[in-house]
Design an enzyme around this catalytic site. Structure first.
Site, PDB file in Angstrom:
ATOM      1  N   CYS A  75       0.862  -1.177   0.000  1.00 34.84           N
ATOM      2  CA  CYS A  75       0.000   0.000   0.000  1.00 34.84           C
ATOM      3  C   CYS A  75       0.901   1.231   0.000  1.00 34.84           C
ATOM      4  O   CYS A  75       1.686   1.428   0.938  1.00 34.84           O
ATOM      5  CB  CYS A  75      -0.918   0.006   1.219  1.00 34.84           C
ATOM      6  SG  CYS A  75      -1.933   1.489   1.348  1.00 34.84           S
ATOM      7  N   HIS A 166      -3.015  -3.164 -11.125  1.00 37.59           N
ATOM      8  CA  HIS A 166      -3.787  -1.976 -11.481  1.00 37.59           C
ATOM      9  C   HIS A 166      -4.215  -2.010 -12.940  1.00 37.59           C
ATOM     10  O   HIS A 166      -3.455  -2.436 -13.815  1.00 37.59           O
ATOM     11  CB  HIS A 166      -2.965  -0.706 -11.237  1.00 37.59           C
ATOM     12  CG  HIS A 166      -2.673  -0.455  -9.799  1.00 37.59           C
ATOM     13  ND1 HIS A 166      -3.559   0.172  -8.948  1.00 37.59           N
ATOM     14  CD2 HIS A 166      -1.591  -0.782  -9.038  1.00 37.59           C
ATOM     15  CE1 HIS A 166      -3.035   0.228  -7.735  1.00 37.59           C
ATOM     16  NE2 HIS A 166      -1.839  -0.344  -7.767  1.00 37.59           N
ATOM     17  N   GLU A 215     -10.435   0.792  -5.190  1.00 38.85           N
ATOM     18  CA  GLU A 215      -9.407  -0.116  -4.689  1.00 38.85           C
ATOM     19  C   GLU A 215      -9.974  -1.492  -4.398  1.00 38.85           C
ATOM     20  O   GLU A 215     -11.025  -1.623  -3.762  1.00 38.85           O
ATOM     21  CB  GLU A 215      -8.758   0.451  -3.419  1.00 38.85           C
ATOM     22  CG  GLU A 215      -7.860   1.644  -3.676  1.00 38.85           C
ATOM     23  CD  GLU A 215      -6.889   1.876  -2.530  1.00 38.85           C
ATOM     24  OE1 GLU A 215      -6.192   0.916  -2.151  1.00 38.85           O
ATOM     25  OE2 GLU A 215      -6.833   3.006  -2.026  1.00 38.85           O
ATOM     26  N   CYS A 224      -4.552   6.603  -3.558  1.00 41.77           N
ATOM     27  CA  CYS A 224      -3.924   5.288  -3.702  1.00 41.77           C
ATOM     28  C   CYS A 224      -2.520   5.514  -4.244  1.00 41.77           C
ATOM     29  O   CYS A 224      -2.353   5.935  -5.396  1.00 41.77           O
ATOM     30  CB  CYS A 224      -4.730   4.396  -4.646  1.00 41.77           C
ATOM     31  SG  CYS A 224      -3.978   2.777  -4.946  1.00 41.77           S
TER      32      CYS A 224
END
Length: 278
Positions: A75, A166, A215, A224
């Protein structure tokens, strides 16, 4: 059992930080993390982060449970909060401003800057379909401007892993995207076997973009960090962005650089909100 915690946020992406240095196992379960993250019946957060003993000669190990109990590899906003948190734990014994942090996505290196910002060496992006993972292309191919059908519409998507997977799509007006309805459909699309984080990006200038994110495991968040890094990579790969750009998120800006050595660097704030005891 009483557990002390500190609440942090990075551009509104908020976390419960727990000192877990006495054990290599998180002191609470994913189910307990879900309860703590509840904004009505708990503390309220996008995730719970644990500072565990370092592995393989690193200073610390970072693990995180999302608000739905799942565990992501890394993260970006969270690791900036993590660095500030462990520096605070060390107190007067602290003798460094840069840490080697072991994560499920590899070793990350955050550095506490003199202006209060935290700069993180996020390592190399992963670009092959098999690394992300996605079935949009063969495992040894990149996914750049591939067409993906979601909710009856064709989207041009570019996929990048920055420790977390992603899917980035560039749009004319990011504010007009119905994130709460389209986000889950991207996340659970069958071409993403481990689900996906999705970034919708509006290019204002080559060095300035606006981004909103859905997310995986947390839903709509205000920022993010890994997604901002993936967005810059996608912008460079599609010819839309320079290699250094400001990524404007709902919670504020991050400065992202994809350096000539191909490593990604993210700079942004980490802010302590309050401390308490469970």
């Amino acid at each position: 059992m009483a557990i002390e915690f500190t609440k942090y946020h990075g551009l509104g992406n908020d976390f419960i930080l727990i000192d877990n240095r006495s054990s290599s196992t998180p002191v609470i379960t994913p189910e307990e993390a879900i309860k703590l993250c509840d904004r009505h019946f708990g503390i309220g957060a996008d995730g719970v982060i644990f500072a565990l003993p370092g592995e393989n000669n690193t200073d610390y190990t970072m693990r995180i449970f999302n608000s739905d109990g799942s565990e992501p590899e890394m993260c970006g906003n969270g690791i900036r909060c993590f660095a500030d948190f462990v520096a605070d734990l060390e107190g007067e014994s602290r003798n460094k401003d840069k840490y080697q942090i072991h994560t499920l996505a590899g070793v990350m290196t955050p550095q506490l800057m003199a202006d209060g910002q935290v700069k993180v060496d996020m390592g190399l992006p992963w670009l092959l379909a098999g690394e992300i993972p996605t079935t949009l292309a063969n495992a040894d191919e990149k996914v750049i401007n591939h067409t993906l059908e979601v909710a009856g519409k064709s989207w041009d998507v570019t996929c990048v892993s920055t420790g977390n997977p992603h899917c980035i799509t560039f749009v004319e007006d990011v504010a007009a995207i119905p994130l709460e309805t389209i986000g889950p459909k991207f996340e659970h699309h069958p071409v993403f076997p481990q689900r996906i984080n999705t970034e919708f990006v509006e290019v204002v200038r080559r060095d300035y973009v606006k981004m909103r994110v859905w997310e995986r495991g947390a839903g709509i968040t205000l920022a993010c960090g890994t997604g901002a890094c993936a967005t810059l990579v996608a912008g460079v790969l599609t010819g839309k962005c320079d290699r250094t750009a400001t990524v404007e998120l709902p919670g504020g800006p991050l400065l992202i650089e994809w350096a000539d050595d191909q490593r990604l660097y993210m700079t942004g704030p980490a802010e302590k909100v309050f401390a308490g005891k469970l």
